[in-house]
Design a protein around this motif. Structure first.
Motif, mmCIF file in Angstrom:
data_model
loop_
_atom_site.group_PDB
_atom_site.id
_atom_site.type_symbol
_atom_site.label_atom_id
_atom_site.label_comp_id
_atom_site.label_asym_id
_atom_site.label_seq_id
_atom_site.Cartn_x
_atom_site.Cartn_y
_atom_site.Cartn_z
ATOM 1 N N VAL A 1 0.843 -1.206 0.000
ATOM 2 C CA VAL A 1 0.000 0.000 0.000
ATOM 3 C C VAL A 1 0.878 1.257 0.000
ATOM 4 N N ILE A 2 1.900 1.281 0.863
ATOM 5 C CA ILE A 2 2.795 2.447 0.900
ATOM 6 C C ILE A 2 3.478 2.616 -0.451
ATOM 7 N N THR A 3 3.885 1.499 -1.054
ATOM 8 C CA THR A 3 4.502 1.574 -2.378
ATOM 9 C C THR A 3 3.566 2.248 -3.370
ATOM 10 N N THR A 4 2.311 1.805 -3.376
ATOM 11 C CA THR A 4 1.350 2.350 -4.336
ATOM 12 C C THR A 4 1.104 3.835 -4.085
ATOM 13 N N ILE A 5 0.916 4.198 -2.797
ATOM 14 C CA ILE A 5 0.681 5.606 -2.477
ATOM 15 C C ILE A 5 1.852 6.457 -2.935
ATOM 16 N N TYR A 6 3.066 5.977 -2.676
ATOM 17 C CA TYR A 6 4.239 6.760 -3.051
ATOM 18 C C TYR A 6 4.305 6.951 -4.565
ATOM 19 N N VAL A 7 4.036 5.891 -5.314
ATOM 20 C CA VAL A 7 4.115 6.002 -6.770
ATOM 21 C C VAL A 7 3.103 7.020 -7.285
ATOM 22 N N ARG A 8 1.872 6.971 -6.743
ATOM 23 C CA ARG A 8 0.865 7.955 -7.165
ATOM 24 C C ARG A 8 1.301 9.369 -6.821
ATOM 25 N N PHE A 9 1.811 9.521 -5.591
ATOM 26 C CA PHE A 9 2.274 10.834 -5.151
ATOM 27 C C PHE A 9 3.394 11.338 -6.066
ATOM 28 N N ALA A 10 4.373 10.467 -6.335
ATOM 29 C CA ALA A 10 5.525 10.890 -7.135
ATOM 30 C C ALA A 10 5.099 11.244 -8.550
ATOM 31 N N ASN A 11 4.196 10.447 -9.123
ATOM 32 C CA ASN A 11 3.748 10.720 -10.487
ATOM 33 C C ASN A 11 3.044 12.068 -10.596
ATOM 34 N N ARG A 12 2.238 12.381 -9.591
ATOM 35 C CA ARG A 12 1.430 13.598 -9.696
ATOM 36 C C ARG A 12 2.108 14.828 -9.137
ATOM 37 N N ARG A 13 2.788 14.663 -8.020
ATOM 38 C CA ARG A 13 3.219 15.827 -7.265
ATOM 39 C C ARG A 13 4.715 16.099 -7.370
ATOM 40 N N ILE A 14 5.507 15.140 -7.863
ATOM 41 C CA ILE A 14 6.951 15.379 -7.944
ATOM 42 C C ILE A 14 7.419 15.450 -9.387
ATOM 43 N N ASP A 15 7.121 14.406 -10.154
ATOM 44 C CA ASP A 15 7.690 14.306 -11.504
ATOM 45 C C ASP A 15 7.433 15.533 -12.378
ATOM 46 N N PRO A 16 6.205 16.057 -12.438
ATOM 47 C CA PRO A 16 5.990 17.212 -13.325
ATOM 48 C C PRO A 16 6.874 18.397 -12.960
ATOM 49 N N TYR A 17 7.047 18.646 -11.656
ATOM 50 C CA TYR A 17 7.844 19.793 -11.221
ATOM 51 C C TYR A 17 9.331 19.548 -11.456
ATOM 52 N N ALA A 18 9.777 18.315 -11.211
ATOM 53 C CA ALA A 18 11.181 17.997 -11.474
ATOM 54 C C ALA A 18 11.479 18.137 -12.959
ATOM 55 N N ASP A 19 10.536 17.670 -13.791
ATOM 56 C CA ASP A 19 10.720 17.778 -15.247
ATOM 57 C C ASP A 19 10.833 19.231 -15.672
ATOM 58 N N GLU A 20 9.982 20.075 -15.076
ATOM 59 C CA GLU A 20 9.973 21.476 -15.449
ATOM 60 C C GLU A 20 11.330 22.122 -15.162
ATOM 61 N N ILE A 21 11.852 21.844 -13.957
ATOM 62 C CA ILE A 21 13.149 22.426 -13.603
ATOM 63 C C ILE A 21 14.230 21.921 -14.549
ATOM 64 N N ARG A 22 14.217 20.610 -14.824
ATOM 65 C CA ARG A 22 15.247 20.054 -15.689
ATOM 66 C C ARG A 22 15.148 20.665 -17.092
ATOM 67 N N GLN A 23 13.921 20.804 -17.569
ATOM 68 C CA GLN A 23 13.721 21.364 -18.902
ATOM 69 C C GLN A 23 14.282 22.780 -18.993
ATOM 70 N N ASN A 24 13.998 23.572 -17.970
ATOM 71 C CA ASN A 24 14.510 24.936 -17.933
ATOM 72 C C ASN A 24 16.023 24.967 -17.997
ATOM 73 N N VAL A 25 16.660 24.096 -17.191
ATOM 74 C CA VAL A 25 18.120 24.062 -17.166
ATOM 75 C C VAL A 25 18.650 23.689 -18.535
ATOM 76 N N GLU A 26 18.042 22.654 -19.144
ATOM 77 C CA GLU A 26 18.561 22.199 -20.424
ATOM 78 C C GLU A 26 18.334 23.232 -21.519
ATOM 79 N N ASP A 27 17.241 23.988 -21.424
ATOM 80 C CA ASP A 27 16.993 25.028 -22.423
ATOM 81 C C ASP A 27 18.024 26.141 -22.336
ATOM 82 N N THR A 28 18.318 26.608 -21.109
ATOM 83 C CA THR A 28 19.279 27.703 -20.984
ATOM 84 C C THR A 28 20.680 27.238 -21.344
ATOM 85 N N GLU A 29 20.943 25.950 -21.217
ATOM 86 C CA GLU A 29 22.269 25.443 -21.521
ATOM 87 C C GLU A 29 22.586 25.551 -23.007
ATOM 88 N N GLN A 30 21.550 25.408 -23.841
ATOM 89 C CA GLN A 30 21.817 25.340 -25.276
ATOM 90 C C GLN A 30 21.967 26.701 -25.946
#
Lengths: 535, 139
Positions: free
Chosen positions: B110-139
């Motif tokens: 159950v904890i595994t499932t909750i964490y995966v849902r949390f990470a998919n919704r609440r972490i990954d999009p924001y982490a992606d955004e930051i990474r995208q910004n960094v990679e854009d300014t790098e080029q």
């Protein structure tokens, strides 16, 4: 080895050793062929991390394959059959431990490192001392673990191949050593991972099959199975409650708590488990692989619960305890009972593949740490090219193969589960505290890292040396003398908190914090994946 | 750093990025990219987006870790010191100990499932955004 006991007629039928030899030989040929065809030797990234090209689910099966060693499969089923509930407690610790990996370690490790645990620990610290410390810790833990597996191989073949002479067992251990070095030399990480996947799939299939057959025999009533198990175990209904093995006195209860702590905190510090996270392309795939591993292992450990009690019910605990390799023979004996020679052959193949695959994974990890952490970054101060690193890793793998064969022959007959439990205590106390600090505590620095690692390793070594494991008891390594000042078999309950405290104190002994830029880079990288290696 | 002759720029930047990528110079694609324009991690670390992401991750993983460790250790202590309680039968031969043990399995997935849902919704999009910004300014 008790010869009188081994002279008893084998509990397995006459024809099975030949079948098993054929199955083993076939398995070795098939896996070596797979390893040969998938091999990747071109770059260091291919050799150490399989080019980070495995998917999350693939790596999840491989993680399960890597983690579910002979101790898990044969040891736990046997412990449940003979001691009942206390065996089940092992599997709970082994499973819950994966949450530490999932929540704290796996993703951040994947984002920060490249090949070894030392990559992460030394990321923002002074490189040479920290790399050296993490290589020392990796080599010690993997050697302990490896020798335990090799010792298990000896006992296992005694049962499955009916090899009873000490020379015969030594020969089998040598063959295991040779095959695993071949896996590592030919296949590198990619080949080794495929061996783990094959083995993990075989293992899960066969335990599920045995469990279904078993439950079928009892009309799919677990309660009926339990009743029969109690009837066939001299402990009776006591096998359903804790305490049969660890309940005698205050010391053995505390020892059990100590072991449980080591189990739950040790997994996230096992170098060969950590290294698996580099074989996937991103932290997200690393997360997926842990999720797969957790589901597969939940299934596996629930099956071992049924198999353990089922072995007590159908084979009988006394017959298991008196078999050539004792508790470890519960699963094979049960397989023969419910599925005849065919299922026995399958289980033997799985058990054998388990030892081969786990030992190969350990060899690869230890040799990678030696080549990448010690040779390239400490001895050569970063001047070694990737080709030299791979060359050194290959040579180290051969040396480690020889060491583990010799060690395995020497400790043949020692309790496997104990040696594995010890490796977990070392991993939990030397590696977990420093990994958690370096990922989540900004102030943490080189002195803290070194204090944490060496206090954990050192206190574990000392406590084991002065424990009943080494002296003072009839079944100690040195039975004649008594210098057992520390009463517990497992040092976890002292060593793990000690390493956290020492890492903390050490940090404040060094006045200047480490490089702030590197700390910023590490934190950003670990949480977002910016600049993480993708191949 | 008391070298008489300063090392060439390239070497110095390899030194600064330290042990991870630069040690594999020739073969590693990212090494060449990073030596030209390494992102300023200190600025990113202090940015509002990143501190929010970090807070979010920590607010989830630390309490969850404490929770499952407490539940596991509580269970272990019961198993070690409360044998009679664990031996209490519930259904047929199934007793409290077995149920609590299986419950450890349930909470783990159950904890595994909750964490995966949390990470998919609440972490990954924001982490992606930051990474995208960094990679854009790098080029």
């Amino acid at each position: 080895m008790n010869l009188a006991q081994m002279d008893q007629s084998t509990p397995l039928p006459d024809s099975s050793p030949m079948v098993n030899v054929a199955v083993f030989a076939g398995l070795i040929v098939v896996t070596l062929a797979v390893v040969y065809f998938v091999n990747s030797r071109s770059t260091s990234s291919d050799y150490f991390a399989a080019g980070s090209a495995f998917s999350g689910p693939q790596n999840g099966v491989a993680l399960a394959g890597d983690f579910l060693s002979a101790a898990s499969f044969l040891g736990i089923a046997g412990a449940i059959a003979v001691h009942g509930y206390d065996g089940f407690l092992y599997s709970i610790g082994f499973l819950v431990a994966w949450l530490v990996n999932l929540l704290l370690i796996a993703e951040r490790l994947r984002n920060t490192g490249r090949f070894t645990m030392g990559d992460v620990l030394s990321f923002r610290m002074r490189r040479r001392p920290v790399r050296a410390a993490s290589a020392v810790s990796t080599l010690m833990i993997t050697c302990f673990y490896m020798i335990a597996q090799m010792a298990g191989a000896g006992g296992l073949v005694a049962l499955l191949l009916d090899v009873r002479s000490e020379w015969g067992q030594a020969l089998v251990i040598a063959v295991v050593g040779l095959v695993m070095v071949l896996y590592v030399l030919i296949g590198g990480m990619k080949g080794t991972t495929w061996v783990q996947i094959i083995k993990g799939a075989l293992l899960l299939l066969s335990v599920t099959m045995i469990t279904l057959f078993l439950l079928g025999k009892f009309g799919f009533s677990f309660s009926a199975l339990l009743e029969q198990a109690a009837a066939n175990n001299p402990l009776g209904s006591d096998i359903f409650a804790p305490g049969a093995k660890y309940g005698e006195d205050a010391v053995s209860k505390l020892d059990f708590v100590s072991l449980s702590l080591a189990l739950v905190l040790g997994v996230a510090g096992l170098p060969h488990v950590l290294m698996r996270f580099y074989t996937v392309p991103s932290s997200r795939e690393a997360r997926r692989s842990v999720v797969w591993a957790i589901w597969l292992m939940s299934l596996f450990y629930l099956c071992t619960l049924v198999i353990g009690y089922g072995a007590a019910a159908l084979v009988g605990s006394e017959k298991i305890a008196n078999a050539p390799s004792g508790e470890n023979s519960a699963a094979p004996l049960l397989a023969y009972e419910v599925g005849g020679t065919f299922l026995l052959g399958a289980v033997s193949a799985v058990a054998f593949a388990t030892i081969l695959a786990v030992v190969a994974g350990l060899t690869l990890t230890a040799s990678a740490s030696f080549a990448h952490d010690l040779y390239a970054n400490v001895f050569k101060s970063n001047d070694a090219g990737p080709e030299a690193e791979v060359r050194v890793a290959r040579r180290t793998a051969m040396v480690l193969g020889a060491v583990s064969v010799l060690g395995g022959i020497l400790v043949s007959g020692q309790n496997i589960a104990f040696l594995v439990g010890l490796a977990f205590a070392f991993a939990a106390s030397a590696n977990l505290s420093t990994l958690v600090y370096t990922m989540f505590w900004r102030r943490f620095n080189t002195t803290g890292t070194l204090w944490g690692m060496y206090s954990g390793l050192g206190s574990c070594l000392l406590l084991v040396l002065f424990s009943p494991v080494v002296s003072g008891e009839p079944d100690s390594m040195i039975p004649g003398v008594d210098f057992a000042l520390f009463p517990l078999n497992n040092p976890g309950i002292v060593a793990i908190p000690l390493s956290f405290v020492c890492g903390f104190i050490g940090t404040f002994l060094e006045r200047s914090p480490e490089d702030d830029d590197r700390q910023a880079e590490m934190e950003v990288r670990s949480l977002t994946g910016v600049g993480a290696h993708s191949g | 750093m008391t070298n008489a002759t300063p090392p060439p720029l390239r070497a110095r930047s390899a030194e600064r990025t330290g042990n991870a990528p630069a040690s594999f110079g020739g073969i590693d694609k990212s090494a060449t990219r990073r030596s030209t324009a390494a992102p300023d991690f200190t600025v990113i670390q202090r940015s509002e987006e990143f501190t929010r992401l970090r807070r979010r991750v920590r607010w989830f993983v630390f309490p969850m870790t404490i929770l499952f460790l407490a539940w596991y250790i509580g269970y272990v202590l019961l198993a070690a010191y409360a044998h009679d309680f664990m031996a209490e039968p519930v259904v047929g031969k199934v007793n409290v100990g077995l149920l609590l043990g299986v419950l450890q399995f349930v909470t783990t997935v159950v904890i595994t499932t909750i964490y995966v849902r949390f990470a998919n919704r609440r972490i990954d999009p924001y982490a992606d955004e930051i990474r995208q910004n960094v990679e854009d300014t790098e080029q």
